[in-house]
Design a protein around this motif. Structure first.
Motif, PDB file in Angstrom:
ATOM      1  N   ARG A 240     -20.338  -3.423   2.195  1.00 10.08           N
ATOM      2  CA  ARG A 240     -19.000  -3.953   2.472  1.00 10.08           C
ATOM      3  C   ARG A 240     -17.972  -3.055   1.770  1.00 10.08           C
ATOM      4  NH1 ARG A 240     -18.034  -9.623   3.702  1.00 10.08           N
ATOM      5  NH2 ARG A 240     -19.935 -10.678   4.372  1.00 10.08           N
ATOM      6  N   PRO A 241     -17.519  -2.002   2.412  1.00 13.90           N
ATOM      7  CA  PRO A 241     -16.616  -1.057   1.742  1.00 13.90           C
ATOM      8  C   PRO A 241     -15.140  -1.451   1.733  1.00 13.90           C
ATOM      9  CG  PRO A 241     -17.239  -0.231   3.899  1.00 13.90           C
ATOM     10  CD  PRO A 241     -17.996  -1.510   3.719  1.00 13.90           C
ATOM     11  N   TYR A 242     -14.716  -2.395   2.584  1.00 10.81           N
ATOM     12  CA  TYR A 242     -13.276  -2.624   2.754  1.00 10.81           C
ATOM     13  C   TYR A 242     -12.699  -3.641   1.777  1.00 10.81           C
ATOM     14  CZ  TYR A 242     -14.177  -0.241   7.160  1.00 10.81           C
ATOM     15  OH  TYR A 242     -14.566   0.658   8.103  1.00 10.81           O
ATOM     16  N   ILE A 243     -11.409  -3.446   1.497  1.00 10.55           N
ATOM     17  CA  ILE A 243     -10.663  -4.360   0.627  1.00 10.55           C
ATOM     18  C   ILE A 243      -9.416  -4.811   1.372  1.00 10.55           C
ATOM     19  CG2 ILE A 243      -9.376  -4.576  -1.580  1.00 10.55           C
ATOM     20  CD1 ILE A 243     -12.241  -3.920  -2.211  1.00 10.55           C
ATOM     21  N   ILE A 244      -9.109  -6.095   1.297  1.00 14.62           N
ATOM     22  CA  ILE A 244      -7.838  -6.589   1.845  1.00 14.62           C
ATOM     23  C   ILE A 244      -6.886  -6.859   0.684  1.00 14.62           C
ATOM     24  CG2 ILE A 244      -6.700  -8.476   3.105  1.00 14.62           C
ATOM     25  CD1 ILE A 244      -9.239  -8.766   4.781  1.00 14.62           C
ATOM     26  N   ALA A 245      -5.680  -6.319   0.797  1.00 13.92           N
ATOM     27  CA  ALA A 245      -4.652  -6.549  -0.225  1.00 13.92           C
ATOM     28  C   ALA A 245      -3.388  -7.024   0.497  1.00 13.92           C
ATOM     29  CB  ALA A 245      -4.398  -5.264  -1.001  1.00 13.92           C
ATOM     30  N   PHE A 246      -2.284  -7.142  -0.238  1.00  9.70           N
ATOM     31  CA  PHE A 246      -1.065  -7.719   0.340  1.00  9.70           C
ATOM     32  C   PHE A 246       0.137  -6.808   0.164  1.00  9.70           C
ATOM     33  CE2 PHE A 246      -4.026 -11.056   0.113  1.00  9.70           C
ATOM     34  CZ  PHE A 246      -3.731 -11.869   1.201  1.00  9.70           C
ATOM     35  N   ALA A 247       0.870  -6.610   1.268  1.00 12.35           N
ATOM     36  CA  ALA A 247       2.082  -5.786   1.211  1.00 12.35           C
ATOM     37  C   ALA A 247       3.129  -6.534   0.399  1.00 12.35           C
ATOM     38  CB  ALA A 247       2.597  -5.518   2.624  1.00 12.35           C
ATOM     39  N   GLY A 248       3.653  -5.876  -0.623  1.00 15.88           N
ATOM     40  CA  GLY A 248       4.599  -6.521  -1.529  1.00 15.88           C
ATOM     41  C   GLY A 248       3.995  -6.707  -2.916  1.00 15.88           C
ATOM     42  N   SER A 249       2.722  -6.321  -3.051  1.00 18.83           N
ATOM     43  CA  SER A 249       2.014  -6.539  -4.330  1.00 18.83           C
ATOM     44  C   SER A 249       2.118  -5.356  -5.266  1.00 18.83           C
ATOM     45  CB  SER A 249       0.521  -6.725  -4.067  1.00 18.83           C
ATOM     46  OG  SER A 249       0.311  -7.769  -3.199  1.00 18.83           O
ATOM     47  N   PHE A 250       1.807  -5.621  -6.515  1.00 14.61           N
ATOM     48  CA  PHE A 250       1.666  -4.538  -7.493  1.00 14.61           C
ATOM     49  C   PHE A 250       0.358  -4.742  -8.249  1.00 14.61           C
ATOM     50  CE2 PHE A 250       2.080  -2.248 -11.432  1.00 14.61           C
ATOM     51  CZ  PHE A 250       2.687  -1.071 -11.034  1.00 14.61           C
ATOM     52  N   HIS A 251      -0.487  -3.700  -8.237  1.00 14.08           N
ATOM     53  CA  HIS A 251      -1.779  -3.819  -8.923  1.00 14.08           C
ATOM     54  C   HIS A 251      -2.035  -2.668  -9.877  1.00 14.08           C
ATOM     55  CE1 HIS A 251      -3.037  -7.240  -6.500  1.00 14.08           C
ATOM     56  NE2 HIS A 251      -2.650  -6.588  -5.408  1.00 14.08           N
ATOM     57  N   GLY A 252      -1.070  -1.749 -10.023  1.00 18.15           N
ATOM     58  CA  GLY A 252      -1.282  -0.636 -10.940  1.00 18.15           C
ATOM     59  C   GLY A 252      -1.047   0.684 -10.265  1.00 18.15           C
ATOM     60  N   ARG A 253      -1.244   1.767 -11.038  1.00 11.75           N
ATOM     61  CA  ARG A 253      -0.794   3.080 -10.588  1.00 11.75           C
ATOM     62  C   ARG A 253      -1.865   4.158 -10.591  1.00 11.75           C
ATOM     63  NH1 ARG A 253       4.795   3.275 -10.403  1.00 11.75           N
ATOM     64  NH2 ARG A 253       5.915   1.610 -11.454  1.00 11.75           N
ATOM     65  N   THR A 254      -3.109   3.812 -10.904  1.00 10.75           N
ATOM     66  CA  THR A 254      -4.171   4.807 -10.730  1.00 10.75           C
ATOM     67  C   THR A 254      -4.654   4.706  -9.283  1.00 10.75           C
ATOM     68  OG1 THR A 254      -5.739   3.210 -11.667  1.00 10.75           O
ATOM     69  CG2 THR A 254      -4.867   4.890 -13.153  1.00 10.75           C
ATOM     70  N   TYR A 255      -5.471   5.674  -8.827  1.00  7.71           N
ATOM     71  CA  TYR A 255      -5.630   5.786  -7.375  1.00  7.71           C
ATOM     72  C   TYR A 255      -6.233   4.573  -6.676  1.00  7.71           C
ATOM     73  CZ  TYR A 255      -3.347  10.161  -6.558  1.00  7.71           C
ATOM     74  OH  TYR A 255      -2.380  11.108  -6.415  1.00  7.71           O
ATOM     75  N   GLY A 256      -7.205   3.936  -7.297  1.00 11.32           N
ATOM     76  CA  GLY A 256      -7.770   2.740  -6.653  1.00 11.32           C
ATOM     77  C   GLY A 256      -6.742   1.634  -6.581  1.00 11.32           C
ATOM     78  N   SER A 257      -6.160   1.302  -7.731  1.00 11.32           N
ATOM     79  CA  SER A 257      -5.200   0.188  -7.763  1.00 11.32           C
ATOM     80  C   SER A 257      -3.934   0.541  -6.976  1.00 11.32           C
ATOM     81  CB  SER A 257      -4.848  -0.178  -9.206  1.00 11.32           C
ATOM     82  OG  SER A 257      -4.107   0.845  -9.815  1.00 11.32           O
ATOM     83  N   LEU A 258      -3.530   1.814  -7.010  1.00  8.17           N
ATOM     84  CA  LEU A 258      -2.335   2.243  -6.270  1.00  8.17           C
ATOM     85  C   LEU A 258      -2.542   2.050  -4.761  1.00  8.17           C
ATOM     86  CD1 LEU A 258       0.470   3.605  -6.169  1.00  8.17           C
ATOM     87  CD2 LEU A 258      -0.683   5.816  -6.187  1.00  8.17           C
TER      88      LEU A 258
END
Ligand code: PLP
Length: 454
Positions: free
Chosen positions: A151-169
């Protein structure tokens, strides 16, 4: 100064002795701009000399009331004596050894405590990091790794902030500048719009919308372009922080949990900003009556020492040996600070205080709203409160926000923005109602003065 009795601070008011930024501040501002990469977006030139409780002193001797908490970090107040003591005691024993290859007791004690205060009665495991962004990296890796590549995919939300390194960015999406010229990012991340009822991305109205924002994920994303059996996790902030202090509607998370269960992916909540008592509960997701599979924390966990963690269901936290680690993650001094922080939150009943003073602040802001129509929306939980400034047409009033924050700074109140035009109120959880009133009166004057300056 630092050891002045707390009672003095309880009755203290901001004290501006030199119009900020004063000459000493300006010297440091100049050197900072010469020597540090200027990739930050600072609101005003505050140069801190020391801080205690809810008070911050700058290098020119001005004393400010703090509605920022070093951006939701110093939840028990700046330099709480019990936290400082715990840090000193641990520092005298040893500063570091590294969980990557060895063991020591402090992270184990802290894991025991974190497992108790996080929602869910099931067995849990903890992984330590040094920051919020690393907690999100760890959560992404744990989710993907748990499913062993299926299961490679991740769902996130437009408008969010999770950090600034490449994965979280790759999950972060609250401002284009966070990503501009920095791509390509991590593939396999899909965004759904964040549930932001005041400015619904689907132009719907709650509750008539019948939670289309959740149905959209199922009926469009999972049916048209994201194979659900390949999704590892949905990652979301229970209350959007950086994106504008946005509180999703009450049943949103129950519906999201049902979706995750239906298709077998994990629900990961990013409580980096909303956790550790900020909203009047240990974790903001508790307001929604939902239990996530993994919780990511950092910021307030150790009162300012670098520490982050993910706490998850033991059966999910199963990355194999060698697959993830961090030299400093779980540093013993940071863990000692975290244990003391949790103890202070319990002993001083700070969850109750955050709820009580938060309710007072929301009521006071709503009263202000009747007199100042530029306050378009007031929202929040506990001491995580947003007041969105709008133009006469109801658009985000970016200029008014900047002018308001700048005026408040000059009057001795430290407060910053979130999203496009939201005033972000996140004081230490120790703040009294009287101090909150002092800050809100300054804020009210500042908005009015800023409107005149426009
Ligand atoms: N997640 C959330 C919700 C945050 O608010 C932040 C920081 O503001 C982060 C992650 C990133 O944390 P850090 O700055 O410690 O990397």
């Amino acid at each position: 100064y630092i050891y002045l009795p707390l009672i003095v601070y309880k009755s203290m008011k901001p004290n501006i002795v030199v119009p900020p930024p004063g000459p000493k501040s300006m010297e440091i501002v100049k050197k900072d701009s010469e020597l540090l990469m200027q990739s930050f977006a600072r609101w005003y030139p505050l140069v801190v000399k020391r801080a205690y409780g809810v008070w911050v002193e700058d290098v020119d001797g001005n004393v400010y009331l703090d509605f920022n908490s070093g951006i939701a970090v110093t939840n028990v107040g700046h330099a709480h004596p019990k936290v400082v003591q715990a840090i000193k005691e641990q520092a005298e024993k040893y500063l570091h050894y590294s969980l990557t290859d060895f063991l020591y007791e402090e992270p184990v004690k802290l894991a025991e405590k974190l497992s108790k205060i996080t929602p869910g009665a099931f067995p849990k495991k903890v992984f330590y990091t040094n920051s919020g962004t690393e907690s999100i990296e760890a959560a992404i890796k744990t989710a993907r790794g748990h499913f062993r590549g299926t299961r490679p995919y991740i769902i996130a939300f437009a408008g969010s902030f999770h950090g600034r390194t490449y994965g979280s960015l790759s999950l972060t999406s609250s401002k284009p500048v966070q990503r501009r010229h920095l791509g390509p990012l991590l593939p396999g991340v899909y965004h759904a719009p964040y549930p932001y009822c005041y400015r619904c991305p689907f132009k719907q109205r709650y509750p008539e919308c019948n939670m289309w924002c959740v149905d959209f994920i199922e009926e469009w994303m999972l049916k048209k372009y994201v194979p659900p059996e390949e999704v590892a996790a949905v990652v979301i902030e229970p209350i959007a922080g950086e994106g504008g202090y946005i509180v999703p509607p009450p049943e949103f998370f129950k519906r999201l949990r049902e979706l995750a269960d239906k298709y077998g992916f994990l629900l990961i909540v990013d409580e980096v900003q909303s956790g550790m008592g900020r909203t009047g509960k240990w974790f903001a997701i508790e307001h929604f009556g939902v239990t996530p599979d993994i919780i990511a924390v950092a910021k307030g966990i150790a009162s300012g020492l670098p520490l982050g963690a993910i706490i998850g269901k033991a059966e999910v936290m199963d990355l194999p040996p060698g697959s993830h680690a961090s030299t400093f993650g779980g540093n013993p001094v940071s863990c000692a600070a975290a244990l003391a922080t949790i103890q202070v939150i319990e002993e001083e009943k700070l969850l109750e205080n955050a709820t009580r003073v938060g309710e007072y602040a929301m009521k006071r802001l709503r009263e202000m709203q009747t007199e100042i129509p530029a306050i378009g929306d007031v929202r929040g939980k506990g001491l995580m409160i947003g007041a969105e400034l709008v133009t006469e047409k109801g658009e985000p009033h970016i200029k008014l926000l900047q002018l308001t924050l700048d005026t408040a700074f000059k009057k001795g109140l430290l407060v910053i923005g979130a999203g496009q035009s939201t005033i972000r109120i996140a004081p230490p959880l120790t703040i009294t109602q009287e101090q909150m009133e002092t800050g809100l009166s300054i804020l009210e004057e500042s908005i009015k003065e800023a409107q005149r300056k426009l």
